[in-house]
Design a protein around this motif. Structure first.
Motif, short mmCIF file in Angstrom:
data_model
loop_
_atom_site.label_atom_id
_atom_site.label_comp_id
_atom_site.label_asym_id
_atom_site.label_seq_id
_atom_site.Cartn_x
_atom_site.Cartn_y
_atom_site.Cartn_z
N ASP A 1 -28.12 -3.86 34.93
CA ASP A 1 -28.05 -2.41 35.19
C ASP A 1 -29.26 -1.70 34.56
O ASP A 1 -29.81 -0.76 35.16
N VAL A 2 -29.67 -2.13 33.36
CA VAL A 2 -30.85 -1.54 32.73
C VAL A 2 -32.09 -1.80 33.58
O VAL A 2 -32.92 -0.90 33.78
N GLU A 3 -32.21 -3.01 34.12
CA GLU A 3 -33.35 -3.34 34.96
C GLU A 3 -33.39 -2.46 36.21
O GLU A 3 -34.44 -1.94 36.59
N ASN A 4 -32.24 -2.26 36.82
CA ASN A 4 -32.18 -1.41 38.03
C ASN A 4 -32.52 0.05 37.69
O ASN A 4 -33.20 0.72 38.47
N TYR A 5 -32.05 0.54 36.53
CA TYR A 5 -32.33 1.93 36.12
C TYR A 5 -33.84 2.11 35.90
O TYR A 5 -34.42 3.12 36.32
N LEU A 6 -34.47 1.14 35.21
CA LEU A 6 -35.90 1.22 34.96
C LEU A 6 -36.70 1.21 36.26
O LEU A 6 -37.69 1.94 36.39
N ALA A 7 -36.28 0.41 37.19
CA ALA A 7 -37.00 0.34 38.46
C ALA A 7 -36.94 1.67 39.20
O ALA A 7 -37.90 2.06 39.87
#
Length: 310
Positions: free
Chosen positions: A238-244
């Protein structure tokens, strides 16, 4: 009839004597006019009218007895001007308000050019022991350039009170100098102090750098809640998706927001600590998974070694 002429002559002689002076025809003549004495003036308008200097020899004071009690001592509060000497200020002149009872109204002018108001030992050219009131004006000015310029924009003002539509009543504190400078502090009616800015938007607004040994910030909370069992930690996916999508960490302001609004140091420190604590939890979880993986690998290695022996 003879007696009548003698009476007229007596009146005329008295009138002539009253109109004439007592001591000749020079500029320092003494005149007597209807009960008034004039020195250097033929038409005195008070009991003693002197046109020129007055020298007091073998004395040091000019006294007025406001109480009409016959007391003329130096401590009797009858002196309005006195010259003297003391060890601290040396020669001096005192100006005092006389009265029927002693009072503390006093000014002293010393031989080194210092004037004390309310103090008899002035330490500067003007030394005031008490309040200073400026009426029908709005500024205290110092001309550092000695050029005679006293305008509000000439950089001679060190304190000024005024008003403007944005901050209303205010007091300015400024460093005077030979040329204009930007050293300025403004204290407004709503209790705000601006340093380097004339429109403070907080209790302390500084337009520039702050150099301090320590800064203390009071906060209403601290992110220890991250370590509570009820805290829902975002998955790394989820953190990776938010950063993207957003190009910044969750709950941390973006660059555009910081450029527009700045940051609150206390809140930002708390948010950064929260992210460090979350990162610590991620590391702990990764360590557990890595440790379990190592255990699994070791078990598989033992099984492979047992099969090779068969």
């Amino acid at each position: 009839m003879k007696q009548f002429y003698l009476s007229i002559a007596s009146v005329m002689i008295s009138s002539l004597l009253a109109a004439q002076n007592w001591s000749g025809t020079t500029s320092g003549d003494i005149y007597y006019n209807q009960g008034n004495v004039g020195i250097g003036t033929p038409s005195p308008t008070s009991l003693l009218d002197v046109n020129g200097d007055i020298a007091i020899k073998y004395g040091n004071a000019l006294k007025v007895n406001a109480a009409n009690d016959g007391s003329w001592t130096n401590t009797s509060n009858r002196i309005i001007l006195r010259t003297s000497w003391n060890a601290e200020v040396h020669d001096y002149v005192d100006f005092k308000v006389p009265g029927s009872v002693p009072n503390t109204a006093n000014m002293r002018f010393t031989k080194n050019g210092r004037l004390g108001i309310g103090t008899t030992s002035p330490k500067s050219p003007l030394d005031v022991n008490g309040d200073i009131a400026i009426k029908y004006g709005n500024a205290l000015k110092v001309n550092a350039a000695n050029d005679g310029s006293w305008t509000n924009t000439s950089n001679r003002i060190i304190l000024r009170t005024s008003w403007n539509a944005e901050v209303h009543d205010y007091v300015d504190f400024k460093v005077p100098g030979a040329v204009p400078n930007t050293a300025n502090m403004r204290f407004t009616k709503n209790g705000r102090l601006g340093i380097g800015t004339t429109t403070p938007d907080a209790k302390l607004a500084v337009n520039g750098r702050i150099h301090a040994k320590e800064v203390k910030v009071d906060l209403n909370g601290w992110p220890d809640f991250v370590f509570e069992s009820s805290y829902k930690l975002m998955t790394l996916e989820d953190v990776e998706n938010y950063l993207a999508e957003h190009k910044h960490l969750p709950e941390i302001p973006s660059e555009a927001e910081v450029m527009e609004n700045g940051i609150n140091l206390g809140d930002m420190d708390a948010k950064l600590l929260q992210k460090i604590e979350e990162l610590t939890l991620y590391l702990i979880e990764q360590h557990k998974q890595l440790k379990k993986a190592h255990q699994n690998i070791a078990e598989l290695q033992r099984e492979v070694a047992a099969l090779k022996k068969e």
